[in-house]
Design an enzyme around this catalytic site. Structure first.
Site, PDB file in Angstrom:
ATOM      1  N   CYS A   1      -9.983  -7.384   7.685  1.00 32.56           N
ATOM      2  CA  CYS A   1      -8.744  -7.796   8.545  1.00 32.56           C
ATOM      3  C   CYS A   1      -9.406  -7.748  10.015  1.00 32.56           C
ATOM      4  CB  CYS A   1      -7.531  -6.760   8.494  1.00 32.56           C
ATOM      5  SG  CYS A   1      -6.354  -6.695   9.796  1.00 32.56           S
TER       6      CYS A   1
ATOM      7  N   HIS B   1      -7.353  -7.747  12.523  1.00 31.96           N
ATOM      8  CA  HIS B   1      -6.583  -6.948  13.498  1.00 31.96           C
ATOM      9  C   HIS B   1      -7.043  -5.499  13.562  1.00 31.96           C
ATOM     10  CE1 HIS B   1      -3.262 -10.274  12.683  1.00 31.96           C
ATOM     11  NE2 HIS B   1      -3.953 -10.455  13.851  1.00 31.96           N
TER      12      HIS B   1
ATOM     13  N   HIS C   1      -4.019  -5.111   1.375  1.00 27.72           N
ATOM     14  CA  HIS C   1      -4.620  -4.857   2.861  1.00 27.72           C
ATOM     15  C   HIS C   1      -4.721  -3.410   3.017  1.00 27.72           C
ATOM     16  CE1 HIS C   1      -4.606  -9.264   4.354  1.00 27.72           C
ATOM     17  NE2 HIS C   1      -3.740  -9.198   2.980  1.00 27.72           N
TER      18      HIS C   1
ATOM     19  N   CYS D   1      -5.135  -2.056   5.882  1.00 25.49           N
ATOM     20  CA  CYS D   1      -4.363  -1.855   6.930  1.00 25.49           C
ATOM     21  C   CYS D   1      -2.799  -1.566   6.635  1.00 25.49           C
ATOM     22  CB  CYS D   1      -4.357  -2.985   7.755  1.00 25.49           C
ATOM     23  SG  CYS D   1      -3.819  -4.575   7.419  1.00 25.49           S
TER      24      CYS D   1
END
Length: 186
Positions: free
Chosen positions: A76, A78, A146, A148
């Protein structure tokens, strides 16, 4: 090309910043190990998934081609934590232009080996296949978990994100789109 020495320095500083001692026994080689891992994890940087379609054949076949459940691992962009899952790639050849089946998996591999967003990954694979073969239609679906969302923030392990990109007849013909979706779900 990744700069291994800079990565090692950054990891060393990160360990210090979180309050760890980078010089303790268990962490001594961590900066080097992380730098080597990043060489692999980000090996798709600077590469174009379209370049993976080197084997294009002329075959009298004009029905759907589907490779499903292609596993991938990405990071990811981010949070720089992993997301992973499977990709499903379908295309409808035009003029008998087909590619080697492994090339579909290789395109996913290249697109996933960089800081990435799932939506972009899905689009990059679809665009690469569309540009390389000019098929009647392309359909790419990606399902991923994910980290995250699993290990931080909302903390919802097991939740999956599904993205898809349809091009050509798969964008306009709902019956063909439903056929490929049914094949993926089988």
């Amino acid at each position: 090309m990744l700069k291994e020495e800079k990565i090692e320095q950054a990891v060393y500083q990160l360990l210090e910043a979180i309050g760890e001692n980078p010089n303790r026994e268990g962490l001594l080689d961590t900066p080097s190990r992380v730098a080597k891992m990043y060489q692999e994890v980000f090996s798709g940087l600077g590469e174009n998934p379209k370049e993976e379609f080197t084997a294009v054949f002329s075959e009298s076949y004009e029905e759907v081609v589907l490779v499903k459940d292609i596993p991938f691992y990405s990071m990811c962009e981010h949070h720089l934590v992993p997301f992973y899952g499977v990709a499903h790639i379908a295309y409808l050849p035009d003029g008998g232009r087909v590619t080697g089946l492994s090339k579909l998996a290789r395109a996913v591999e290249v697109a996933s080996k960089r800081p990435q967003l799932q939506e972009r990954l899905t689009g990059q694979v679809a665009a690469a296949l569309d540009e390389a073969l000019s098929p009647k239609g392309v359909f790419v679906m990606v399902e991923a978990e994910h980290m995250c969302m699993t290990m931080r923030g909302i903390k919802k392990p097991g939740s999956k994100t599904v993205t898809s990109v349809a091009k050509g007849v798969y964008q306009t013909d709902t019956a063909l789109r439903q056929e490929v979706l049914a094949m993926i779900q089988r």
